[in-house]
Design an enzyme around this catalytic site. Structure first.
Site, PDB file in Angstrom:
ATOM      1  CG  ASP A  42       6.194  -7.963  15.786  1.00  0.00           C
ATOM      2  OD1 ASP A  42       7.291  -8.376  15.399  1.00  0.00           O
ATOM      3  OD2 ASP A  42       5.194  -7.883  15.036  1.00  0.00           O
ATOM      4  CE  LYS A  64       9.100  -4.886  10.094  1.00  0.00           C
ATOM      5  NZ  LYS A  64      10.497  -4.724   9.690  1.00  0.00           N
ATOM      6  CG  MET A 177       1.461   0.845  12.669  1.00  0.00           C
ATOM      7  SD  MET A 177       2.105  -0.284  11.407  1.00  0.00           S
ATOM      8  CE  MET A 177       0.662  -0.536  10.373  1.00  0.00           C
TER       9      MET A 177
END
Length: 248
Positions: A42, A64, A177
């Site tokens: 990732d 991502k 996030m």
């Protein structure tokens, strides 16, 4: 099963890379990263961790990151299945822990459906590690007996969260996030009744050389005085006031 045993041909390990620093990898994670044929990683996996890969291992980026072009989850799952079907020993390397907002469950189900052998290596999740590195306890006996881990993506118009219930039930909120949607998160929390002077800590790049911690309030964020840089963990609640800057 011995978690750090060498991978078999055609086996996939779903491995947590922790918050960034290679020294915070589990022993099993370090062993498997150093002895595999392919690593599908990732965007949040640090260079320090990737540098531990075996010589000749194929490194496949499957980043991502919110708001940027990224590989679809379907394509990532297909890549893992194809590599395993070719007899490769595969490490799927995910920042933090694969099963805390990491879509590890989706990948596990896809591998099981394709009859691919796999194992899971948990990692230190950033929602606990980042505040700890900043000297902030996510729980403190004088502040909270409950704690909520949340994703910042839920601050959108289609949020599944009951913000009022969230504020009433949890004195401490940790957002993954959340950098991009921080203004919207703060707006919803204020609308739900959280006090304007509630402390906020924004922890960027925890455990890495460019780690940075900003301590502020909901009101300062709402006024536009503070912004968050991605990737960041955001912790909201009075535990922020218990901070001890131990690295200083």
């Amino acid at each position: 099963m011995k978690l750090d045993a060498p991978l078999s041909n055609g086996e996939v390990a779903l491995v947590g890379a922790g918050p960034g620093a290679a020294s915070l990898l589990t022993l099993a994670a370090a062993k498997l990263i150093a002895d595999c044929d392919a690593i599908v990683y990732d965007a949040l996996v640090s260079e320090e961790v990737l540098n531990m890969a075996a010589v000749g291992a194929e490194l496949i980026e499957a980043g991502k990151r919110g708001g940027r072009p990224s590989t679809s989850q379907h394509d990532i799952c297909e890549t893992l299945i194809e590599l395993a079907s070719a007899g490769k020993r595969v490490v799927r390397l995910k920042g933090g822990d694969p099963f805390v907002f990491g879509r590890g469950g989706e990948e596990m189900r896809a591998l099981a459906a394709a009859s691919v052998q796999f194992r899971v290596i948990p990692g230190i999740t950033s929602g606990v590690a980042a505040p700890a590195m900043a000297g902030i306890p996510v729980t403190d006996r004088s502040v909270n007996a409950t704690l909520a881990f949340l994703t910042g993506h839920e601050a959108s118009e289609k949020s599944r969260m009951d913000w009022q219930a969230l504020v009433e039930a949890f004195p401490v909120l940790v957002f993954y996030m959340g950098a991009r949607n921080l203004p919207q998160i703060v707006e919803k929390l204020l609308e739900a009744g959280l006090a304007q002077q509630t402390p906020v800590a924004i922890i960027h790049a925890a455990t890495l050389d460019d780690e940075q911690t900003i301590v502020t309030t909901l009101q300062a964020v709402a006024n536009g005085d503070v912004t968050a840089q991605s990737p960041s963990i955001i912790i909201i609640g009075d535990v922020v006031n218990e901070r001890i800057s131990w690295k200083d």
